[in-house]
Write a protein that holds these residues in place. Structure first.
Motif: not given
Length: 218
Positions: A23-31, A177-191
């Motif tokens: 299982x993973x966690x998907x995180x969006x960080x906006x501009x 903001x007109x800028x898009x952010x970025x996505x990242x996928x991490x596991x339970x350990x935050x990696x």
């Protein structure tokens, strides 16, 4: 016979060393917001602290916990529209935190399991309103509208008091903001996890090779 046993042993060892899908966690960080505004109420109620303004150092954040790895060519929706399960989710606009029942929308992945499109709305309240909209190619917009009841003398009836103006005064703030952010996928350990779309192909090649070797030895 010796070769077939060796091939079977090699494949078994490979499967044991390969980590299972997790299982993973998907995180969006906006501009960060580029435009902000604030309206302060002239007479806030003493029982309600001011929220104050959004700032240009703030941004939107979306978090989704999945029950497995991020899949390719898949749509993930907040309320299970014929897709994989999102076990929990939340949103934060820099001031307000939205829970699972207040966030609606979806995101989609391409053939390499990269998130390429998304649209989310987080909302709470009606008179007191909190709102966050995050969309691919558009950016993000956050706002709140918060009403404070004015304190009138006890001897002043509602009918008479209404002649002196509204009983409520609003605090409000907007950010965008007109800028898009970025996505990242991490596991339970935050990696951070890197999609490996070729893994299934590798399994297939090894399996076919083993099957061919066993046929030749038969």
């Amino acid at each position: 016979m010796r070769f077939s046993r060796f091939a079977a042993l090699f494949l078994a060892c490979f499967l044991m060393m390969t980590p299972a899908a997790e299982a993973v966690t998907v995180i969006y960080t906006g501009a960060q917001y580029s435009d902000v505004s604030y309206r302060e109420p002239d007479r806030p109620a003493m029982s309600r602290p001011l929220r104050h303004s959004y700032g240009t150092d703030m941004h939107a954040t979306l978090t989704f916990d999945l029950d497995g790895p991020l899949l390719a060519d898949t749509e993930y929706s907040t309320h299970g529209w014929d897709g994989p399960t999102i076990t929990s989710m939340s949103a934060h606009d820099g001031i307000n935190v939205f829970g699972q029942d207040e966030l609606f929308g979806s995101f989609v992945t391409d053939s390499a399991a990269r998130i390429t499109g998304w649209y989310f709305v987080a909302t709470r309240g009606s008179v007191d309103l909190d709102l966050l909209v995050v969309e691919s190619g558009v950016g993000a917009r956050a706002e709140y509208y918060y009403e404070y009841q004015r304190l009138a003398p006890e001897t002043l009836t509602f009918a008479r008091a209404s002649r002196f103006g509204d009983f409520f005064t609003a605090e409000a703030s907007e950010a965008s903001t007109d800028a898009s952010g970025s996505w990242r996928v991490v596991n339970d350990d935050g990696v951070s996890m890197v999609p490996l779309p070729a893994t299934g192909l590798l399994y297939g090649v090894l399996s076919l090779g083993l099957f061919g070797a066993l046929r030749r030895r038969a």
